[in-house]
Design a protein around this motif. Structure first.
Motif, PDB file in Angstrom:
ATOM      1  N   UNK A  87       0.652  -1.180   0.072  1.00 20.20           N
ATOM      2  CA  UNK A  87       0.046   0.019  -0.154  1.00 20.20           C
ATOM      3  C   UNK A  87       0.774   1.325   0.051  1.00 20.20           C
ATOM      4  N   UNK A  88       0.312   2.197  -0.562  1.00 22.67           N
ATOM      5  CA  UNK A  88       1.119   3.572  -0.731  1.00 22.67           C
ATOM      6  C   UNK A  88       0.631   4.649  -0.414  1.00 22.67           C
ATOM      7  N   UNK A  89       1.185   5.603   0.057  1.00 18.85           N
ATOM      8  CA  UNK A  89       0.978   7.191   0.497  1.00 18.85           C
ATOM      9  C   UNK A  89       1.163   7.975  -0.590  1.00 18.85           C
ATOM     10  N   UNK A  90       0.160   8.548  -0.966  1.00 17.99           N
ATOM     11  CA  UNK A  90       0.432   9.507  -2.380  1.00 17.99           C
ATOM     12  C   UNK A  90       0.367  11.066  -1.779  1.00 17.99           C
ATOM     13  N   UNK A  91       1.498  11.660  -2.521  1.00 21.10           N
ATOM     14  CA  UNK A  91       1.772  13.054  -2.275  1.00 21.10           C
ATOM     15  C   UNK A  91       2.044  13.947  -3.555  1.00 21.10           C
ATOM     16  N   UNK A  92       2.069  15.042  -3.620  1.00 21.22           N
ATOM     17  CA  UNK A  92       2.323  15.819  -4.660  1.00 21.22           C
ATOM     18  C   UNK A  92       3.930  16.677  -4.066  1.00 21.22           C
ATOM     19  N   UNK A  93       4.851  16.156  -4.822  1.00 21.90           N
ATOM     20  CA  UNK A  93       6.352  16.684  -4.517  1.00 21.90           C
ATOM     21  C   UNK A  93       6.239  18.219  -4.543  1.00 21.90           C
ATOM     22  N   UNK A 105      -2.472  13.453   0.176  1.00 26.17           N
ATOM     23  CA  UNK A 105      -3.445  13.620  -0.735  1.00 26.17           C
ATOM     24  C   UNK A 105      -4.445  12.884  -0.152  1.00 26.17           C
ATOM     25  N   UNK A 106      -5.842  13.448  -0.141  1.00 30.85           N
ATOM     26  CA  UNK A 106      -7.119  12.736   0.332  1.00 30.85           C
ATOM     27  C   UNK A 106      -7.472  11.859  -0.718  1.00 30.85           C
ATOM     28  N   UNK A 107      -6.965  10.692  -0.972  1.00 35.01           N
ATOM     29  CA  UNK A 107      -7.389   9.775  -2.030  1.00 35.01           C
ATOM     30  C   UNK A 107      -7.260   8.237  -1.773  1.00 35.01           C
ATOM     31  N   UNK A 108      -8.041   7.390  -1.998  1.00 39.81           N
ATOM     32  CA  UNK A 108      -7.813   6.013  -1.819  1.00 39.81           C
ATOM     33  C   UNK A 108      -6.341   5.425  -2.195  1.00 39.81           C
TER      34      UNK A 108
END
Length: 314
Positions: A87-93, A105-108
């Motif tokens: 599972x991964x955490x999503x970010x915008x660099x 980022x608030x996304x599944x």
């Protein structure tokens, strides 16, 4: 999100992480589960393996006929701890809070097979191929995650609409001489062959990300299709009928990208049908309409060819 050039996916290991890193312990763990739990977890693993990488919301939707959304998430959480899925955490660099920390980022969360899941499925289904867990580390994992999550949203919506009859990742061109050519991203079958009418068609999907030269990428891909079409009179895809209707579908995130493709490449210049499928017409809070209304194709106007939105009747 799934086309942002600064997108990054960061692998998050769960508390109590005790992965099975070889086949024998992976099988031992699998066969230690009660039969009903074993069946449920294997189903979840198989769906994840088949999706290659999908976010948790998409997986819940794929599994809805088998179990509740919360049950799907519970199985995923257990499988994470044993290294069957990742599972991964999503970010915008560069998008940070006041303390300089990346803003989540608030996304599944995206999920794919972990080392134990890859070993188990490869062993149980040796005729199938799955994405090795190491590929997400060795390759450009963030872009791969973007690409497959975006594609799975398309696939998921067509499945939910009961339109998709089949879906295959990376189909081969149907000529031994073309094995080295880069494969399309996916092909989807629609329609039916009945006693009265054969309404079958196959959509061949191509997608590029904003963090690559997408104009050059699509130009090369469409020129390859032109070469094949000129040589054969159709697009030869292995295991699909030569005379079946095949439509090249360019998947892109925004109208602006689609318009740039039309302006720079001229989608009307090719001898086969090209449609554009636009994310922001079906996969945003502003526009979450029926995916069949999210297509555009080039049409001739007094001032030249432009893309015009249309509804696909399937």
């Amino acid at each position: 999100m799934w086309d942002h050039p600064q997108f990054k996916a960061i692998l998050r290991l769960p508390k109590g992480f005790r992965p099975a890193l070889e086949l024998t312990p992976a099988l031992a763990e699998f066969y230690s589960w009660p039969e009903d739990i074993q069946e449920a977890r294997l189903t979840v693993l198989t769906v994840i393996g088949d999706a290659i990488c999908a976010n948790e919301g998409q997986l819940r939707r794929y599994m809805i006929s088998k179990m509740t959304a919360s049950q799907t998430s519970q199985h995923i959480e257990y499988l994470r701890k044993k290294g069957f899925v990742q599972r991964y955490k999503c970010i915008i660099d560069g998008y940070n809070d006041e303390d300089g920390e990346p803003i989540k980022i608030n996304t599944p969360a995206p999920i794919n097979l972990g080392p134990a899941g890859y070993l188990l499925l490869t062993y149980l289904n040796s005729a199938r191929s799955y994405m090795d867990a190491e590929a997400w580390i060795k390759g450009n994992g963030s872009s791969m995650i973007q690409r497959f999550v975006a594609a799975n949203e398309i696939r998921c919506k067509f499945v939910e609409s009961k339109i998709a009859r089949s879906w295959s990742w990376y189909p081969s061109f149907a000529d031994d001489g073309f094995r080295r050519l880069k494969k399309p991203m996916a092909i989807m079958g629609v329609g039916e062959d009945t006693e009265f009418e054969d309404s079958r068609a196959w959509m061949i999907f191509e997608r590029a990300q904003l963090n690559q030269n997408f104009i050059g990428y699509f130009k090369d891909r469409l020129n390859l299709y032109r070469y094949l079409f000129d040589k054969y009179g159709y697009l030869p895809v292995r295991n699909y009928p030569d005379d079946g209707e095949k439509i090249v579908v360019i998947s892109c995130s925004t109208v602006k990208i689609a318009e740039a493709l039309q302006e720079e490449i001229g989608l009307h210049k090719f001898p086969f049908t090209i449609w554009v499928l636009i994310d922001e017409w079906f996969d945003t809070a502003e526009d979450s309409t029926d995916i069949t209304k999210a297509f555009a194709s080039p049409v001739k106007t007094p001032t030249g060819y432009v893309l015009r939105r249309f509804k696909v009747n399937l």
